[in-house]
Every structure is written in C-alpha cells, then in structure tokens.
Write an enzyme that holds these catalytic residues in place. Structure first.
Site, PDB file in Angstrom:
ATOM      1  CG  HIS A 141      -1.716  -1.236   1.447  1.00 21.17           C
ATOM      2  ND1 HIS A 141      -2.200  -1.629   2.675  1.00 21.17           N
ATOM      3  CD2 HIS A 141      -2.154  -2.178   0.557  1.00 21.17           C
ATOM      4  CE1 HIS A 141      -2.896  -2.748   2.549  1.00 21.17           C
ATOM      5  NE2 HIS A 141      -2.875  -3.120   1.282  1.00 21.17           N
ATOM      6  CD  GLU A 169      17.008   6.112 -14.009  1.00 21.46           C
ATOM      7  OE1 GLU A 169      16.661   5.264 -13.187  1.00 21.46           O
ATOM      8  OE2 GLU A 169      18.181   6.464 -14.193  1.00 21.46           O
TER       9      GLU A 169
HETATM   10  O1  2HA Z   1      -5.008  -6.772   0.514  1.00 19.34           O
HETATM   11  O2  2HA Z   1      -3.012  -6.024   2.063  1.00 19.34           O
HETATM   12  O3  2HA Z   1      -3.105  -8.867   3.523  1.00 19.34           O
HETATM   13  C1  2HA Z   1      -4.979  -7.253   1.787  1.00 19.34           C
HETATM   14  C2  2HA Z   1      -3.763  -6.867   2.497  1.00 19.34           C
HETATM   15  C3  2HA Z   1      -3.486  -7.563   3.753  1.00 19.34           C
HETATM   16 ZN    ZN Z   2      -3.762  -4.831   0.502  1.00 20.05          ZN
END
Ligand code: 2HA
Ligand code: ZN
Length: 271
Positions: A141, A169
């Site tokens: 994330h 790049e």
């Molecule tokens: O997408 O990122 O596993 C779910 C997560 C945790």
């Molecule tokens: Zn996730």
C-alpha cells in the site's frame, strides 16, 4: 540439513518486508509477498517428504502443482517478520490435487498464507505464461501511489502516462506500463482473476484505492518496480496542485525508450 533461517530466500523475505514496513507501505497486516523457490535449493534446508499440514487453497492451481513458495502469513505484520520469520512466514508446496497446499515450514502458531494467495498464485500463473523466469509477486500500500488514486483518473493509459512524465527513468523501468483495476473486494478469487488477467500484459497492477501488485524475476526487480512507481507518484503528489512549467515530453520519452532499447507501450504515448 542446513538451517533454514540461514537460507538466502528467508533472508530476502525478512529484509524486504522490514524495508517495506520502514517505507510505510505495509501498515498493520497490509501487504503480502510470495516467492517461487527452487525445489533443489529448498531441499538443502527441509525434508520435502515432511508435510506439516494441508491447507485448502479455495481454487484450482493445477499449473503450479509441485511448486514451492515462501509466503507471508494472513493477519501477520510485515513489522514482525524479521524478528520471528517462522511464525510470520510459511513455505508451502502446491499439492498434487492442485486444490491444496502442503505446509513444509513456518506459520508456527497454526496460521496460514495471506488471504491474497489466490491473487498471488493466479498472478504467478499469468506471469509464468509470459515470462518463465518470473518468481516474485508483491502487494503493498505505497502511500503516494495510493494518494494519487484519489486525485487521478483510474485509467491505465492516463495513469501510466502521468507516471512516465514524473521521472526520466520511468518509461525505461516499466515500459510495459501499469494496469489499473477499479476498487474491488479484496481477498477474493474474483480480484485474483482480474489481477491475473492484467498480469498477462503488465508487471504492475494498481488495485484502485487499495494498493499495488508487482511481479518480477527477483525480489530486487519487483521491489524496484514498485519503488519507481511510488517515487513518480510522490513527485506527482508534490506537484499536482502547482502550475506545471516544465514536463518530460512524449518525444523525449520515445527517445529514452529507443535509446535504452525497451519495448514500450507505444499506444500509451501521444502521436
Ligand atoms: O489486501 O493487504 O493482507 C490485503 C492486504 C493484507
Ligand atoms: Zn492490501
């Protein structure tokens, strides 16, 4: 038999997940990695006849029968992997039925692989069909990439083009561009199938307003792909609200791609 804790693939998982946590890409139990291992190498550390548990997969992974993966555990925190790899990681082999996984090591508190294992295995299948050397699938994330999802159109041509414009790049690092999925329910076979479909075309896939998937031959290559996207997204987020005075033009991106000899998505450039 050598001690598994000293295996280079365990060390790579520990170091990479710790690094990703430090970068703020894997809060709490966010993120997961699966790494296809060389069976002969694993056999130096584990008795491959000793199956500790059988864990259902919930889908058919027949093309991966016999393949061994080291995978982050469900509900486990990247933050904790380095200090306790045997609890937070597992080594599993896809069983002969294609429907279950055989636990060879890890998940020592009774746990199992990430809830995103369907998306991972389906992505491995898709990538292996276009690149037999693909070994790593990584999900996380990353902060700026995620922020960009809320202010930029979730269109793969436009998203890729904007990222390519942000760092010289970028077009060389991910000339194949970045696939984009809309927001979808995670942890399901459906998002796995949609991800794998994109993975036939791209090594990077955005999960709209959730995160990113990357795939590559090595841990470094895969991390490097996501790292480069995240850097470009950071520059975008630092500048999106300011007047744009300079830009890397399409003809310059073309020049770069041609000079470095990469096979880029020509349809993602204008003209
Ligand atoms: O997408 O990122 O596993 C779910 C997560 C945790
Ligand atoms: Zn996730």
């Amino acid at each position: 038999m050598k001690n598994i804790i000293n295996a280079s693939f365990v060390e790579e998982m520990r170091k990479t997940t710790a690094n990703m946590y430090q970068l703020g890409w894997d809060e709490r139990n966010g993120g997961n990695i699966s790494y296809l291992l060389d069976t002969n190498e694993v056999a130096e550390y584990l008795d491959l006849n000793e199956v500790k548990r059988i864990i259902p997969l919930g889908f058919d992974a027949a093309p991966l029968i016999g393949k061994i993966f080291i995978v982050t555990g469900t509900g486990k925190y990247f933050k904790n992997i380095d200090a306790d790899p045997e609890n937070n990681l597992g080594i599993v082999r896809i069983a002969a039925d294609g429907q279950t996984a055989e636990l060879l090591w890890g998940y020592s508190d009774g746990g199992k692989f990430t809830s995103e294992f369907p998306a991972h295995l389906m992505s491995h299948m898709a990538r292996l069909s276009v690149d037999p050397k693909n070994c790593v699938v990584m999900h996380c994330h990353p902060t700026h990439t995620l922020a960009m999802n809320f202010v930029h159109e979730l269109d793969e041509r436009k998203f890729t083009h904007t990222l390519w414009e942000m760092c010289t790049e970028c077009i060389v690092v991910f000339p194949d561009g970045i696939g984009v999925l809309p927001w979808m329910l995670c942890g399901t076979n459906s998002i796995g199938e949609a991800t794998a479909e994109k993975m036939r075309e791209f090594r990077l896939v955005i999960w709209g307003m959730h995160g990113i998937y990357g795939a590559g031959k090595t841990m470094d290559e895969t991390f490097g792909l996501i790292e480069t996207v995240e850097k470009a997204a950071q520059i975008y987020m630092l500048t999106a609200h300011l007047p744009r005075i300079n830009t890397i033009r399409d003809d310059q991106m073309k020049e770069l791609a041609e000079y470095f000899g990469v096979d880029y998505r020509k349809d993602f450039l204008d003209g």
